[in-house]
Design an enzyme around this catalytic site. Structure first.
Site, PDB file in Angstrom:
ATOM      1  N   TYR A   1      -7.761  91.931  35.037  1.00 51.86           N
ATOM      2  CA  TYR A   1      -6.924  91.458  36.417  1.00 51.86           C
ATOM      3  C   TYR A   1      -7.077  92.689  37.164  1.00 51.86           C
ATOM      4  CZ  TYR A   1      -5.145  87.249  34.621  1.00 51.86           C
ATOM      5  OH  TYR A   1      -4.908  86.040  33.956  1.00 51.86           O
TER       6      TYR A   1
ATOM      7  N   HIS B   1       4.090  82.824  39.321  1.00 49.12           N
ATOM      8  CA  HIS B   1       3.168  83.586  38.633  1.00 49.12           C
ATOM      9  C   HIS B   1       3.607  83.758  37.128  1.00 49.12           C
ATOM     10  CE1 HIS B   1       0.892  84.346  42.675  1.00 49.12           C
ATOM     11  NE2 HIS B   1      -0.009  83.829  41.848  1.00 49.12           N
TER      12      HIS B   1
ATOM     13  N   ARG C   1     -10.073  86.272  47.484  1.00 51.78           N
ATOM     14  CA  ARG C   1     -10.477  86.904  46.294  1.00 51.78           C
ATOM     15  C   ARG C   1     -10.955  85.867  45.356  1.00 51.78           C
ATOM     16  NH1 ARG C   1      -6.269  85.793  41.977  1.00 51.78           N
ATOM     17  NH2 ARG C   1      -7.229  87.253  40.803  1.00 51.78           N
TER      18      ARG C   1
ATOM     19  N   ASN D   1     -11.256  84.110  41.616  1.00 52.41           N
ATOM     20  CA  ASN D   1     -10.694  83.948  39.875  1.00 52.41           C
ATOM     21  C   ASN D   1     -11.405  83.121  39.332  1.00 52.41           C
ATOM     22  OD1 ASN D   1      -8.578  84.570  38.069  1.00 52.41           O
ATOM     23  ND2 ASN D   1      -7.278  82.900  38.915  1.00 52.41           N
TER      24      ASN D   1
ATOM     25  N   GLU E   1     -12.881  80.045  41.331  1.00 54.60           N
ATOM     26  CA  GLU E   1     -11.929  79.745  42.482  1.00 54.60           C
ATOM     27  C   GLU E   1     -12.111  80.931  43.605  1.00 54.60           C
ATOM     28  OE1 GLU E   1      -8.230  77.723  39.913  1.00 54.60           O
ATOM     29  OE2 GLU E   1      -7.818  79.561  41.272  1.00 54.60           O
TER      30      GLU E   1
ATOM     31  N   TYR F   1      -4.461  82.560  27.498  1.00 53.15           N
ATOM     32  CA  TYR F   1      -4.145  82.008  28.920  1.00 53.15           C
ATOM     33  C   TYR F   1      -5.023  81.229  29.412  1.00 53.15           C
ATOM     34  CZ  TYR F   1      -2.569  81.753  33.579  1.00 53.15           C
ATOM     35  OH  TYR F   1      -2.103  81.334  34.779  1.00 53.15           O
ATOM     36  N   LYS F   2      -6.258  81.461  29.246  1.00 54.65           N
ATOM     37  CA  LYS F   2      -7.346  80.649  29.979  1.00 54.65           C
ATOM     38  C   LYS F   2      -7.987  79.545  29.312  1.00 54.65           C
ATOM     39  CE  LYS F   2      -8.956  84.496  32.840  1.00 54.65           C
ATOM     40  NZ  LYS F   2      -8.838  83.694  34.608  1.00 54.65           N
TER      41      LYS F   2
END
Lengths: 200, 346
Positions: free
Chosen positions: B37, B193, B223, B225, B265, B316-317
């Site tokens: 990140y 978040h 940005r 993602n 994204e 998390y993903k």
């Protein structure tokens, strides 16, 4: 136990008297009433007199008498459930004057319900003084069917509406006054970890 | 660029695929052979012709089919589109920005004629024509955010700004990577978040919020993602996780190339002029690994990124169940050659 690193998780710093408020409304359950007694003992003499306490949990006559004595000289009203307690709170807030300070003490569903109701009357959540006491039970919303399951003490828990097995996340919505429950065995149906009594 | 809209599906038989031109313009998000990140925000300025950055709101060959999928999601679950009552001004801001941009950037497809508050909107690909009064929601078939949200690719949320915070008080979210608008609406920047691992500790959100609070009109930022999705499914919502979650167990060495998709994204952030709110666009792109490895640099790099991804991000993903199979498959496309900086194909 209510401490979490998740940023949506509310924190409850504890009750402290606001001596500038002209009147106080305090919502509590039986466990929270102890925090209210302690609050009164820390405040000046007239603080309790300016306070109305709503006990939002069923009590025996004897319990009620004991609480009335302990909380004197505050005005104490008893409601048989959290739901009716919040309905009573809404009546007060509807006609609330300037200079009112709101307090909530007890379980998380109680505090969350007070914060949720207050938002309808434009009371900022950060202005409400809160203290967690008693059970760690949670209110959980199933993200799939949107139904609420009350008094959740375990993780995972079965959704009381659609029956899915839900993992209780620490992710919390103030608007819904609930934690998020997500199907725990969506990837491999039946693959469910052992139930833990995390929120007794 | 003349667009031919594909007739395809993002559910059931999953007929979605990219044309060779769409592969070339895919916004591959990894600028080096590893990923962590960062506040990777850059000005959302006009990019190269034909690229996904050319215009503020990118319309591509999947437009018509994506809008059809969105309508299906909203039909099943209207709560995917919500706006708190104080957001009406911001909704009109969004409608104006999107309509003006689309009509300016794609004049063959969209036309906007304005006579004071009397507006006339023509959307040729979706065969929509609408006369309405700007500022009067009763003259549209939906509230303004939903009206235009049903006609522009990407999910959208609108953030109100007050108390030095951003509050997600409106959104139309039908192709989300596993987060719930219905649950998060009304939360502030840190709260929504909340579930993201590692980034809070790294101070990413504090820096990003500080930056966004000062976002200026006419200077949008963006940005990238990313995550991965099994099958080209747009609706990977938590609401339907109990239906699509098992897809993650269907990946085999034989079907990795067709099943596993990189999902990127392009997130745009626009200050809105009347409401002072911020429009957040989440424009998603899907690319199957079969198609991804047609760009040799991307095959090499994705292999290396997945191998070195931190454990928390794998969880998390939601990659845990098929990451190893995917790495094994990608290894055939990684000859160890050095890769050039940046995400673009060589």
């Amino acid at each position: 136990m209510t401490i979490s690193t998740l940023k949506s998780r509310p924190t409850y710093p504890g009750l402290s008297p606001d001596h500038n408020a002209r009147s106080n409304i305090i919502v509590c359950d039986k466990a929270g009433a102890e925090a209210v007694t302690e609050l009164f003992s820390r405040a000046d003499d007239t603080f309790a007199k300016r306070s109305t306490v709503i006990v939002a949990e069923g009590t025996t006559d004897q319990d009620a008498e004991t609480l009335k004595t302990a909380l004197a000289p505050a005005t104490v009203g008893f409601q048989p459930s959290l739901e009716t307690g919040i309905a009573r709170l809404r009546e007060f807030l509807k006609d609330a004057p300037m200079g009112l300070r709101l307090y909530a003490a007890g379980s998380e569903p109680l505090i969350g319900s007070v914060v949720q109701a207050a938002a309808d009357y434009s009371i900022d959540h950060l202005s409400i003084r809160t203290e967690h006491r008693g059970s760690l039970k949670r209110r959980v919303q199933c993200v799939h069917c949107k139904g609420f399951t009350e008094n959740v003490t375990t993780n995972p828990v079965t959704c009381s509406h659609c029956g899915l097995t839900l993992m209780v996340r620490d992710h919390y919505s103030r608007r819904l006054a609930a934690f998020q429950g997500v199907c725990i065995d969506a990837e491999v149906p039946g693959e469910v970890p052992e139930t833990e009594a995390l929120y007794q | 660029m003349a667009l031919t809209f594909k007739d395809e599906t993002f559910r059931d038989d999953f007929t979605f695929s990219n044309s060779p031109a769409a592969i070339r313009r895919f916004p591959f998000p990894f600028v080096e052979d590893k990923y962590m990140y960062s506040v990777n925000i850059e000005p959302h300025t006009t990019g190269p012709e034909g690229s996904v950055f050319e215009f503020p709101f990118d319309i591509d060959e999947h437009y018509v089919s994506e809008m059809r999928d969105r309508a299906m999601v909203l039909q099943e679950d209207p709560a995917r589109c919500q706006a708190l009552p104080h957001m009406m001004m911001a909704q009109w801001d969004m409608l104006e920005l999107v309509m003006m941009s689309m009509a300016r950037d794609y004049p063959d497809l969209f036309t906007l004629t304005r006579d004071g508050s009397k507006w006339h909107w023509v959307n040729r690909p979706l065969k929509i024509e609408q006369t309405f009064t700007f500022g009067d929601a009763s003259t549209l078939p939906y509230e303004p955010m939903e009206y235009i949200g049903r006609q522009v690719q990407g999910d959208f949320s609108i953030q109100d700004q007050r108390d030095n915070q951003l509050w997600m008080d409106a959104g139309i979210i039908t192709s989300q990577a596993d987060w719930s608008l219905d649950f998060d609406v009304g939360m502030n920047f840190f709260e929504w978040h909340g579930p993201v691992p590692l980034a809070h500790e790294a101070g990413v959100f504090e820096r990003a919020l500080k930056f966004l609070l000062n976002l200026q009109i006419s200077n949008p930022v963006r940005r990238l993602n990313w995550t991965m999705t099994i099958n080209p499914r747009l609706d990977t919502s938590p609401e339907n996780y109990h239906k699509w979650g098992k897809d993650r167990t269907t990946v085999t060495p034989e079907n990795v190339g067709q099943k596993v998709h990189l999902r990127v994204e392009m997130q745009g952030l626009f200050r809105l002029p009347r409401s002072n709110a911020i429009l957040f666009s989440i424009r998603g792109y899907l690319l199957s690994l079969d198609q991804l490895v047609t760009v040799p640099k991307w095959g090499r790099r994705l292999h290396r990124v997945l191998k070195t991804l931190p454990e928390e991000l794998i969880g998390y993903k939601g990659l845990s169940r098929y990451r190893d199979t995917t790495i094994e498959w990608l290894s055939k496309y990684d000859d160890g050659a050095p890769t050039s900086r940046g995400g673009g194909p060589d």
